[in-house]
Design an enzyme around this catalytic site. Structure first.
Site, PDB file in Angstrom:
ATOM      1  N   TYR B 219      -3.167   5.188  -0.512  1.00 30.82           N
ATOM      2  CA  TYR B 219      -3.917   5.443  -1.740  1.00 30.82           C
ATOM      3  C   TYR B 219      -4.288   6.912  -1.784  1.00 30.82           C
ATOM      4  O   TYR B 219      -4.490   7.527  -0.747  1.00 30.82           O
ATOM      5  CB  TYR B 219      -5.235   4.659  -1.753  1.00 30.82           C
ATOM      6  CG  TYR B 219      -5.127   3.177  -1.607  1.00 30.82           C
ATOM      7  CD1 TYR B 219      -4.876   2.595  -0.371  1.00 30.82           C
ATOM      8  CD2 TYR B 219      -5.330   2.343  -2.703  1.00 30.82           C
ATOM      9  CE1 TYR B 219      -4.808   1.218  -0.236  1.00 30.82           C
ATOM     10  CE2 TYR B 219      -5.276   0.969  -2.581  1.00 30.82           C
ATOM     11  CZ  TYR B 219      -5.016   0.409  -1.340  1.00 30.82           C
ATOM     12  OH  TYR B 219      -4.947  -0.944  -1.206  1.00 30.82           O
ATOM     13  N   HIS B 227      -5.637   2.413  -7.784  1.00 34.49           N
ATOM     14  CA  HIS B 227      -4.624   1.486  -7.289  1.00 34.49           C
ATOM     15  C   HIS B 227      -3.722   2.217  -6.306  1.00 34.49           C
ATOM     16  O   HIS B 227      -3.466   3.397  -6.442  1.00 34.49           O
ATOM     17  CB  HIS B 227      -3.753   0.976  -8.450  1.00 34.49           C
ATOM     18  CG  HIS B 227      -4.482   0.087  -9.385  1.00 34.49           C
ATOM     19  ND1 HIS B 227      -4.789  -1.210  -9.078  1.00 34.49           N
ATOM     20  CD2 HIS B 227      -4.959   0.314 -10.627  1.00 34.49           C
ATOM     21  CE1 HIS B 227      -5.434  -1.760 -10.092  1.00 34.49           C
ATOM     22  NE2 HIS B 227      -5.553  -0.854 -11.048  1.00 34.49           N
ATOM     23  N   LYS B 262       3.341  -0.844  -6.605  1.00 35.36           N
ATOM     24  CA  LYS B 262       3.446   0.239  -5.649  1.00 35.36           C
ATOM     25  C   LYS B 262       4.891   0.689  -5.581  1.00 35.36           C
ATOM     26  O   LYS B 262       5.811  -0.088  -5.764  1.00 35.36           O
ATOM     27  CB  LYS B 262       3.032  -0.240  -4.254  1.00 35.36           C
ATOM     28  CG  LYS B 262       1.624  -0.768  -4.188  1.00 35.36           C
ATOM     29  CD  LYS B 262       1.280  -1.154  -2.770  1.00 35.36           C
ATOM     30  CE  LYS B 262       0.153  -2.161  -2.711  1.00 35.36           C
ATOM     31  NZ  LYS B 262      -0.919  -1.956  -3.657  1.00 35.36           N
TER      32      LYS B 262
END
Lengths: 265, 352
Positions: B219, B227, B262
């Site tokens: 992150y 996120h 991601k």
């Protein structure tokens, strides 16, 4: 020319990177008897199959597709099997033999099955998928056009190094076929750049195509190792690379991008 | 004109505000008498003159001609998160944590594949803010207990030098002893630790990724504010592809990553020496290369993404005005397309 998106066959998955739900359950399953059929177009182009080249020469071109399809040599347009099959499937092209008789679709499928002219079913599926979406595609290592009256000998890019071409369309074409023969003879599992892909562009000019948005490698076996990716990137000299593979009629594309994460504050 | 180093300078052509406190500067570069080996400008060649550092932080640059770097800005959670994050950068919290642990002479306890650490109130906050370890909920009123992974513990001990670690016999372990112990429990520890510290040194927040089928998740600030951007897998030279061997492995992992938004990031850890590493000092000899693996969707090629492309020295353009229009999404792409066809080089900066 508007290349409409065809519903059947190698439809790409619509997976998104963000939170959209999986929407790939919309497989096109046809019940018996309701398969759509395409109609031949009013203006169908004609091409003559040249056995010795493994390519076809356009004899009558209709429609605007020819600004983005085929390579120009000596004032004429030549097309590879994937171009032929794509256009034949949608009824935009009649392929003729030496006696001017129309070669049926079945025979074109046979040629692809035999790998004539460096073609393959998988590379055709990839070609068809992208072409249907409007992308402009050319075989890697082949020039879009070679001017007829060029004084300077034209060079054909290729992994085997440049080849000096005499100021003669035929010599250039036969060097293309020599290169494709080489590719066919290569190990099937070998990873190599297959297509140069350009973005959809109504103002595309073969004489000044600009750079492809990426070079596409088709993998038939395992995914590439880091070393393979690096080797191929080296060969493609700054143009970005994508890898794809075809499984059960679905084409998946991947990028392996080198990045550098920023140092955060 | 921005002069960044001798014979390398840029002319500011135009400037746009983007969403998310980002600014797009269109620069045209003239690199006289300066060419790197490949004829392109490398990232290290370009740095902002000092006064600009107080306004901008470069967050994107594209390097060779025609190479595109897809830039997706961090996805902040809710309003105000980005401001909070910029106000207290992770690096500062880590410095505070370091100082506090040193002052209290903190010791972690080796236990199996974990290290158990006691913390006071201030340290508890800082450990949570910087995502080191997981708090253990207990009845203990005096102390808060945390459990750390090998990577986290070793980073605090060896890289930040702010805790000591004791074994079962209450003796403080030396770095070499710790190293040996951790490798004995987890043979891949050296490459994993190299990858972990590679990210931490850049002030990324790194947590375990096992529930996502990856090694770590990274992150750019605290997970409550942003996120995660990357699901990270660690590959070492030689046995890199034993984790993603066949295409269905890729599909699987990408599917997992994609469903939680991601990007899959592979950290290739390269060892310069093949010998078994007896000591953590060998870590300096390792290098880390970053590669993302992303699906490309030809139907959606240009949506939701900003494509940054550089071209070398095409033509000159003058602009006296600075646009105050806010560009987002497709409008931004169109603008960049138009500019890209004319001249210049794109840099995206974040306002500090």
């Amino acid at each position: 020319m508007e290349i409409e998106e065809w519903a059947a066959s190698s439809g790409g998955s619509s997976d998104s990177e963000v939170t959209a739900p999986d929407s790939d359950s919309e497989e096109n399953c046809y019940a018996y008897g309701d398969l759509p059929k395409l109609q031949f177009r009013k203006d169908t182009s004609k091409a003559c199959w040249k056995e010795e080249l493994g390519m076809a020469e356009i004899v009558s071109n209709k429609g605007r597709m020819w600004t983005t399809t085929g390579i120009a040599r000596g004032g004429k347009i030549y097309i590879f099997l994937e171009d032929i099959l794509f256009l034949a499937e949608i009824g935009a092209l009649h392929l003729l033999d030496d006696e001017d008789k129309c070669i049926p679709l079945e025979d074109i499928y046979k040629k692809v099955a035999e790998g004539v002219g460096g073609s393959s079913w998988e590379s055709f599926e990839v070609y068809r998928h992208l072409k249907s979406l409007g992308y402009i595609i050319k075989r890697h290592g082949v020039c879009w056009s070679v001017k007829r009256d060029k004084r300077v000998p034209a060079f054909v890019e290729g992994e085997s190094g440049s080849q000096r071409i005499i100021n003669n369309g035929n010599a250039d074409l036969s060097s293309i076929t020599a290169t494709t023969e080489l590719f066919s003879a290569m190990q099937i599992t070998e990873l190599r750049p297959v297509f140069d892909v350009y973005p959809p562009n109504s103002k595309f000019r073969k004489s000044n195509p600009g750079n492809p948005i990426f070079v596409l490698c088709i993998s038939t076996g395992s995914p590439p190792t880091k070393k393979q990716v690096e080797d191929l990137e080296g060969k493609c000299d700054g143009v970005s690379l994508k890898f794809c593979y075809v499984e059960h009629g679905r084409v998946s594309f991947f990028s392996f991008n080198q990045i550098e994460l920023p140092v955060l504050p | 004109v921005l002069i960044t180093q001798p014979n390398l300078f840029f002319i500011l052509i135009d400037c746009f505000y983007l969403s998310n406190h980002r600014v797009l500067l269109i620069l045209n570069n003239f690199h006289l008498h300066h060419r790197s080996k490949t004829g392109t400008i490398s990232e290290s060649d370009f740095y902002l003159p000092r006064f600009l550092h107080t306004i901008f932080v470069p967050i994107s640059s594209s390097i060779s001609a025609y190479r595109r770097q897809v830039l997706m800005g961090p996805r902040w959670k809710g309003k105000g998160s980005e401001a909070k994050a910029l106000a207290v950068p992770i690096s500062r919290s880590i410095l505070d944590l370091q100082a506090s642990l040193i002052e209290s002479n903190s010791h972690g306890m080796l236990s199996g594949c974990s290290v158990v650490l006691a913390s006071n109130a201030e340290q508890t906050d800082l450990l949570n803010q910087t995502c080191f370890g997981r708090p253990i909920i207990t009845v203990d009123k005096d102390k808060q207990w945390f459990q750390l992974t090998f990577e986290e513990a070793f980073y605090l001990c060896f890289s930040l030098r702010c805790i000591n670690i004791v074994g079962g016999d209450n003796s403080v372990k030396t770095k070499d002893q710790l190293w040996e112990y951790m490798i004995s429990k987890k043979p891949s520890f050296p490459t994993f630790f190299k990858a972990y510290s590679h990210l931490r040194i850049k002030n990324w927040v790194v947590r375990s990724g096992c529930q996502y089928g990856v090694d770590f998740v990274a992150y750019c600030h605290h997970p409550s504010l942003v996120h995660s951007e990357y699901g990270v897998m660690v590959f070492s030279e030689g046995n890199g592809n034993d984790r993603l061997r066949v295409w269905s492995d890729f599909q699987c992992t990408l599917r997992l990553c994609g469903s939680v938004a991601k990007t899959l990031l592979i950290l290739h850890v390269n060892k310069t020496c093949e010998n078994a590493i007896a000591s953590p000092s060998y870590l300096d000899g390792y290098s880390v290369e970053e590669r993302t693996i992303t699906r490309w969707n030809p139907e959606r090629c240009r949506e939701d993404q900003v494509i940054v492309e550089t071209r070398n020295n095409v033509s000159r353009q003058k602009s006296d005005s600075i646009s105050s229009e806010v560009l987002t999404g497709t409008k931004m792409e169109r603008e960049m397309e138009r500019i890209g066809n004319e001249s210049g080089q794109f840099w995206i900066f974040s306002l500090l």
